[in-house]
Design an enzyme around this catalytic site. Structure first.
Site, mmCIF file in Angstrom:
data_model
loop_
_atom_site.group_PDB
_atom_site.id
_atom_site.type_symbol
_atom_site.label_atom_id
_atom_site.label_comp_id
_atom_site.label_asym_id
_atom_site.label_seq_id
_atom_site.Cartn_x
_atom_site.Cartn_y
_atom_site.Cartn_z
ATOM 1 N N THR A 39 55.696 35.007 29.900
ATOM 2 C CA THR A 39 57.080 34.544 29.900
ATOM 3 C C THR A 39 57.362 33.632 31.092
ATOM 4 O OG1 THR A 39 57.799 36.549 28.764
ATOM 5 C CG2 THR A 39 59.497 35.283 29.891
ATOM 6 N N HIS A 42 56.335 30.381 29.948
ATOM 7 C CA HIS A 42 57.352 29.844 29.031
ATOM 8 C C HIS A 42 58.498 29.216 29.831
ATOM 9 C CE1 HIS A 42 56.085 31.072 24.991
ATOM 10 N NE2 HIS A 42 55.629 32.185 25.531
ATOM 11 N N CYS A 91 74.712 45.610 31.037
ATOM 12 C CA CYS A 91 76.123 45.655 31.427
ATOM 13 C C CYS A 91 76.725 47.045 31.262
ATOM 14 C CB CYS A 91 76.939 44.621 30.639
ATOM 15 S SG CYS A 91 77.297 45.079 28.915
ATOM 16 N N CYS A 94 78.941 46.648 26.526
ATOM 17 C CA CYS A 94 78.955 45.939 25.239
ATOM 18 C C CYS A 94 78.576 46.898 24.108
ATOM 19 C CB CYS A 94 78.011 44.739 25.272
ATOM 20 S SG CYS A 94 76.242 45.151 25.227
ATOM 21 N N GLU A 194 39.914 37.820 18.447
ATOM 22 C CA GLU A 194 39.921 37.128 19.734
ATOM 23 C C GLU A 194 38.834 36.049 19.732
ATOM 24 O OE1 GLU A 194 40.274 35.435 23.083
ATOM 25 O OE2 GLU A 194 41.746 36.981 22.561
#
Length: 330
Positions: A39, A42, A91, A94, A194
């Site tokens: 990530t 990315h 949070c 939500c 792989e």
């Protein structure tokens, strides 16, 4: 402090960076080790992470270190505590947080994604996101608790039995984590797809019964498919390889623009179950235990180690380096 700061797409600069003082409920960590996730690559190339990224920012959401300063209202930690960090901050208000699906939070924040992370010498994190680690656990292992936690979340979405024929598509770091967890289930067989020859020996050592090159993977038929690559062709192969009544877990992170071609009739006629998996909701304790008990070996999977000063060049040339798993040690 010294930090590798993402200034924009493919722009990573090592520089002096000021970290803020902790507010109530936060601590400062002296980062000892930080994993480089797919990530992060990315984000480096301009894609979103688990949430939208707004440079300049210090990346690194797989991190571990030592508590060096404790903010007000923190009673669970003290200076000197060795900790691994769960980067995801929910949070709590939500609809998803209030229905036991906090990882789908509408206001998700994450250390190393929406706020500065572990590619710097210090990091400010909520005390609630710190998990104490055993004395015998290395900081490298502790940094890799987070990806194992993500894998655990996906792993729990799949049902296994002693008769299960399992296919793992992708034998990189994430596939290697899944392989160890699946092996512990005593399934009928595990095949890994792989292409890299240099990974075959390790995959067999970790529990694969067969390692297949993608060119020879067109006629597989299995009960469980775990896709760990995130490419359109491998996701299509995942659906095609599932036998009747099969389960398909699409775990690999695809680029936002990726679109796959899947036959609805195939899903219908084979009665397939297809699932996704997002981040690691409250799996950190379990991941620490699995590493500590040697059920999963993460240290043996590290292929590269970098210092902060090496990061700009390393991130720019990541594919050429043939990285399986890299960590930054401070």
């Amino acid at each position: 402090m010294k930090a590798a700061v993402l200034q924009g797409t493919k722009q990573l600069e090592v520089m002096d960076w000021t970290y803020r003082s902790p507010v109530a409920g936060e601590v400062i960590i002296k980062v000892k080790s930080c994993g480089i996730c797919g990530t992060d690559q990315h984000i480096y190339h301009g894609h979103p992470g688990s949430a939208e990224v707004h440079p300049p920012i210090v990346l690194g959401h797989e991190l571990a270190g030592v508590v060096v300063e404790v903010g007000a209202e923190v009673s669970t930690l003290q200076k000197g505590d060795r900790v691994s960090i769960d980067p995801n901050i929910y949070c709590g208000t939500c609809e998803y947080c209030r229905s036991n699906r906090a990882h789908l939070c509408n206001h998700l924040q994450a250390v190393g994604v929406t706020r500065d992370g572990g590619m710097g010498e210090f990091c400010v994190v909520p005390a609630a996101n710190c998990y104490k680690i055993p004395d015998a656990m290395t900081f490298e292992e502790a940094a890799l608790v987070e990806p194992l936690g993500c894998v655990l979340h996906g792993f729990k979405k799949v049902r296994f039995s002693p008769l299960s024929r399992v296919l793992i598509i992708g034998g990189g770091f994430i596939g290697q984590l899944f392989l160890q967890l699946v092996k512990n289930q005593k399934v009928h067989s595990i095949t890994v797809i792989e292409p890299a020859e240099n990974k075959r020996e390790l995959l067999y050592q970790l529990g694969a019964d067969e390692v297949v090159h993608p060119e020879n993977a067109s006629n597989l038929e299995v009960d469980v498919v775990i896709e760990c690559v995130g490419r359109g062709e491998s996701m299509e192969l995942a659906v095609q390889s599932a036998a009747k009544g099969g389960q398909v877990l699409l775990f690999g992170v695809a680029a936002p623009e990726t679109v796959i071609s899947v036959s609805p009739f195939e899903i219908f006629s084979k009665e397939l179950t297809i699932k996704g998996s997002f981040v690691n909701p409250y799996t950190h304790d379990e991941a620490i235990a699995l590493i500590s008990k040697k059920v999963v070996d993460v240290g043996a999977l590290i292929s590269h180690r970098f210092g902060i000063e090496e990061l700009p060049e390393a991130m720019a040339s990541f594919p050429k380096l043939n990285v399986s798993k890299a960590v930054i040690n401070h």
